[in-house]
Write an enzyme that holds these catalytic residues in place. Structure first.
Site, PDB file in Angstrom:
ATOM      1  N   HIS A  96       0.448  -0.927   0.089  1.00  0.00           N
ATOM      2  CA  HIS A  96       0.170   0.163  -0.343  1.00  0.00           C
ATOM      3  C   HIS A  96       0.523   1.169   0.251  1.00  0.00           C
ATOM      4  O   HIS A  96       2.231   1.309   0.085  1.00  0.00           O
ATOM      5  CB  HIS A  96      -1.016  -0.076   1.028  1.00  0.00           C
ATOM      6  CG  HIS A  96      -0.248   0.082   2.534  1.00  0.00           C
ATOM      7  ND1 HIS A  96       0.309   0.822   2.987  1.00  0.00           N
ATOM      8  CD2 HIS A  96       0.040  -0.744   3.434  1.00  0.00           C
ATOM      9  CE1 HIS A  96       0.618   0.511   4.312  1.00  0.00           C
ATOM     10  NE2 HIS A  96       0.542  -0.691   4.297  1.00  0.00           N
ATOM     11  N   CYS A 112       4.033  -4.824   6.479  1.00  0.00           N
ATOM     12  CA  CYS A 112       3.099  -4.823   5.520  1.00  0.00           C
ATOM     13  C   CYS A 112       4.445  -4.234   3.809  1.00  0.00           C
ATOM     14  O   CYS A 112       5.426  -3.509   4.700  1.00  0.00           O
ATOM     15  CB  CYS A 112       2.610  -3.261   4.902  1.00  0.00           C
ATOM     16  SG  CYS A 112       0.684  -3.971   5.726  1.00  0.00           S
TER      17      CYS A 112
END
Length: 141
Positions: A96, A112
């Site tokens: 992301h 992440c």
């Protein structure tokens, strides 16, 4: 005899399972280099710095398909942090965009894979264009 049978079964599995070579989009993340290379239709199209797990956290290693795409997601685990152009690939792990662009190129996340917001948008668009079934995410140490 068991070895031969295992080899035959392994070869059949590899032959019948769609692999990386059949993917239209491959996002290769190198944890040691903190870099993502994006291959589209067999050609390297992009190379971007990323931030992955900092000390005390981990980014999963392996080959994945995207599971969920979210144009804008807010982390329920980490203080409602914005996660623009999220590509979830393994449980709560996603690729992301991030506002912490100064940290790109070195470990900084809870696990992440963080990208510059423009690069996250481009990857998200490529996956939507080519399809999640035609995309692979490969993460190596």
């Amino acid at each position: 005899m068991k070895r031969i049978l295992l080899t035959v079964v392994s070869l059949l599995f590899l032959t019948l399972t769609p692999g990386i070579s059949s993917a239209s989009v491959v996002a290769r993340i190198d944890l040691s280099q903190q870099k993502m290379r994006v291959i589209v239709n067999g050609r390297q199209s992009y190379s971007w710095p990323v931030s992955t797990a900092r000390r005390g956290y981990r980014t999963p290693v392996g080959t994945y398909r995207p599971k969920v795409l979210r144009r804008m997601h807010y982390s329920s685990k980490y203080h409602n942090s914005p996660m623009p152009h999220s590509v979830f690939f393994h449980g709560g792990y996603a690729i992301h965009g991030t506002n912490a662009i100064r940290r790109l190129g070195r470990p900084a996340s809870h696990g992440c894979v963080r990208l510059h917001p423009a690069n996250a948008r481009r990857l998200y668009q490529l996956i939507r264009q080519h399809g999640m079934r035609n995309t692979r995410i490969v993460i190596r140490r």
